[in-house]
Write a protein that holds these residues in place. Structure first.
Motif, short mmCIF file in Angstrom:
data_model
loop_
_atom_site.label_atom_id
_atom_site.label_comp_id
_atom_site.label_asym_id
_atom_site.label_seq_id
_atom_site.Cartn_x
_atom_site.Cartn_y
_atom_site.Cartn_z
N VAL A 1 78.31 -9.10 22.50
CA VAL A 1 77.28 -8.54 21.61
C VAL A 1 77.47 -7.04 21.48
O VAL A 1 77.39 -6.48 20.37
CB VAL A 1 75.87 -8.89 22.13
N LEU A 2 77.73 -6.38 22.58
CA LEU A 2 77.95 -4.93 22.58
C LEU A 2 79.14 -4.56 21.69
O LEU A 2 79.04 -3.66 20.85
CB LEU A 2 78.18 -4.45 24.01
N ASN A 3 80.24 -5.26 21.85
CA ASN A 3 81.43 -4.99 21.04
C ASN A 3 81.18 -5.29 19.56
O ASN A 3 81.63 -4.54 18.68
CB ASN A 3 82.62 -5.80 21.54
N THR A 4 80.46 -6.37 19.27
CA THR A 4 80.14 -6.72 17.89
C THR A 4 79.27 -5.64 17.24
O THR A 4 79.52 -5.25 16.10
CB THR A 4 79.43 -8.09 17.83
N LEU A 5 78.28 -5.15 17.97
CA LEU A 5 77.43 -4.08 17.44
C LEU A 5 78.24 -2.81 17.18
O LEU A 5 78.02 -2.13 16.18
CB LEU A 5 76.29 -3.79 18.40
N ALA A 6 79.17 -2.51 18.06
CA ALA A 6 80.02 -1.32 17.87
C ALA A 6 80.88 -1.47 16.61
O ALA A 6 81.04 -0.51 15.84
CB ALA A 6 80.89 -1.09 19.10
N ILE A 7 81.41 -2.66 16.38
CA ILE A 7 82.22 -2.90 15.19
C ILE A 7 81.36 -2.81 13.93
O ILE A 7 81.76 -2.18 12.94
CB ILE A 7 82.91 -4.27 15.28
N PRO B 1 71.93 2.04 1.44
CA PRO B 1 70.66 2.72 1.71
C PRO B 1 70.28 2.61 3.19
O PRO B 1 70.50 1.60 3.83
CB PRO B 1 69.65 1.97 0.83
N TYR B 2 69.74 3.68 3.70
CA TYR B 2 69.25 3.76 5.09
C TYR B 2 70.36 3.54 6.13
O TYR B 2 70.08 3.15 7.26
CB TYR B 2 68.10 2.79 5.35
N ALA B 3 71.60 3.80 5.77
CA ALA B 3 72.71 3.58 6.70
C ALA B 3 72.57 4.44 7.95
O ALA B 3 72.88 3.99 9.06
CB ALA B 3 74.04 3.86 6.02
N ASP B 4 72.09 5.67 7.79
CA ASP B 4 71.95 6.54 8.95
C ASP B 4 70.89 6.02 9.92
O ASP B 4 71.09 6.03 11.14
CB ASP B 4 71.62 7.97 8.53
N LYS B 5 69.79 5.50 9.40
CA LYS B 5 68.74 4.97 10.27
C LYS B 5 69.20 3.67 10.94
O LYS B 5 68.91 3.44 12.12
CB LYS B 5 67.46 4.72 9.49
N ILE B 6 69.92 2.84 10.21
CA ILE B 6 70.45 1.60 10.78
C ILE B 6 71.44 1.93 11.89
O ILE B 6 71.42 1.35 12.97
CB ILE B 6 71.10 0.72 9.69
N SER B 7 72.31 2.90 11.62
CA SER B 7 73.32 3.30 12.60
C SER B 7 72.67 3.86 13.87
O SER B 7 73.10 3.54 14.98
CB SER B 7 74.25 4.34 11.99
N LYS B 8 71.64 4.68 13.70
CA LYS B 8 70.95 5.24 14.87
C LYS B 8 70.30 4.13 15.70
O LYS B 8 70.32 4.18 16.93
CB LYS B 8 69.91 6.27 14.43
N ILE C 1 72.98 -0.22 21.60
CA ILE C 1 74.23 -0.17 22.38
C ILE C 1 73.99 0.60 23.69
O ILE C 1 74.46 0.20 24.76
CB ILE C 1 75.37 0.47 21.56
N GLY C 2 73.26 1.70 23.61
CA GLY C 2 72.96 2.48 24.82
C GLY C 2 72.15 1.71 25.84
O GLY C 2 72.43 1.77 27.04
N VAL C 3 71.16 0.96 25.37
CA VAL C 3 70.34 0.17 26.29
C VAL C 3 71.17 -0.92 26.96
O VAL C 3 71.10 -1.13 28.18
CB VAL C 3 69.12 -0.43 25.54
N ILE C 4 71.98 -1.62 26.17
CA ILE C 4 72.82 -2.69 26.73
C ILE C 4 73.82 -2.11 27.72
O ILE C 4 74.02 -2.66 28.81
CB ILE C 4 73.54 -3.47 25.61
N SER C 5 74.44 -0.98 27.37
CA SER C 5 75.41 -0.36 28.27
C SER C 5 74.76 0.09 29.57
O SER C 5 75.34 -0.07 30.65
CB SER C 5 76.06 0.85 27.58
N THR C 6 73.56 0.65 29.46
CA THR C 6 72.84 1.07 30.66
C THR C 6 72.54 -0.12 31.56
O THR C 6 72.67 -0.04 32.78
CB THR C 6 71.54 1.79 30.28
N TYR C 7 72.14 -1.23 30.95
CA TYR C 7 71.88 -2.45 31.71
C TYR C 7 73.13 -2.91 32.45
O TYR C 7 73.09 -3.21 33.65
CB TYR C 7 71.38 -3.56 30.78
N LEU C 8 74.27 -2.96 31.74
CA LEU C 8 75.51 -3.43 32.37
C LEU C 8 75.97 -2.49 33.47
O LEU C 8 76.35 -2.93 34.56
CB LEU C 8 76.61 -3.58 31.31
#
Length: 68
Positions: free
Chosen positions: A11-17, A32-39, A45-52
């Motif tokens: 899931v983490l890798n898919t989100l990064a892609i 539209p709203y690409a910057d907000k979606i990306s943030k 990704i940060g939450v998942i990485s912190t969990y792992l």
């Protein structure tokens, strides 16, 4: 639990892609709203990485405490 971690890594890798594609295609397609979606994706990704990493850190501490 090991299967859960494997799925979480996929899931983490898919989100990064998806995030990379979004950022790369935004100037071309004017998404539209690409910057907000990306943030939002970056926060997830940060939450998942912190969990792992937190789980790995705690496991290492426990192993060191038990003398393994």
């Amino acid at each position: 639990m090991n299967k859960f971690k494997t799925i979480t890594k996929y899931v983490l890798n898919t989100l990064a892609i998806i995030n990379a594609l979004l950022l790369g295609l935004e100037p071309i397609w004017h998404i539209p709203y690409a910057d907000k979606i990306s943030k939002t994706i970056i926060v997830i990704i940060g939450v998942i990485s912190t969990y792992l990493l937190g789980g790995k850190f705690l496991k290492t501490l426990e192993e060191n405490k038990n003398g393994n």
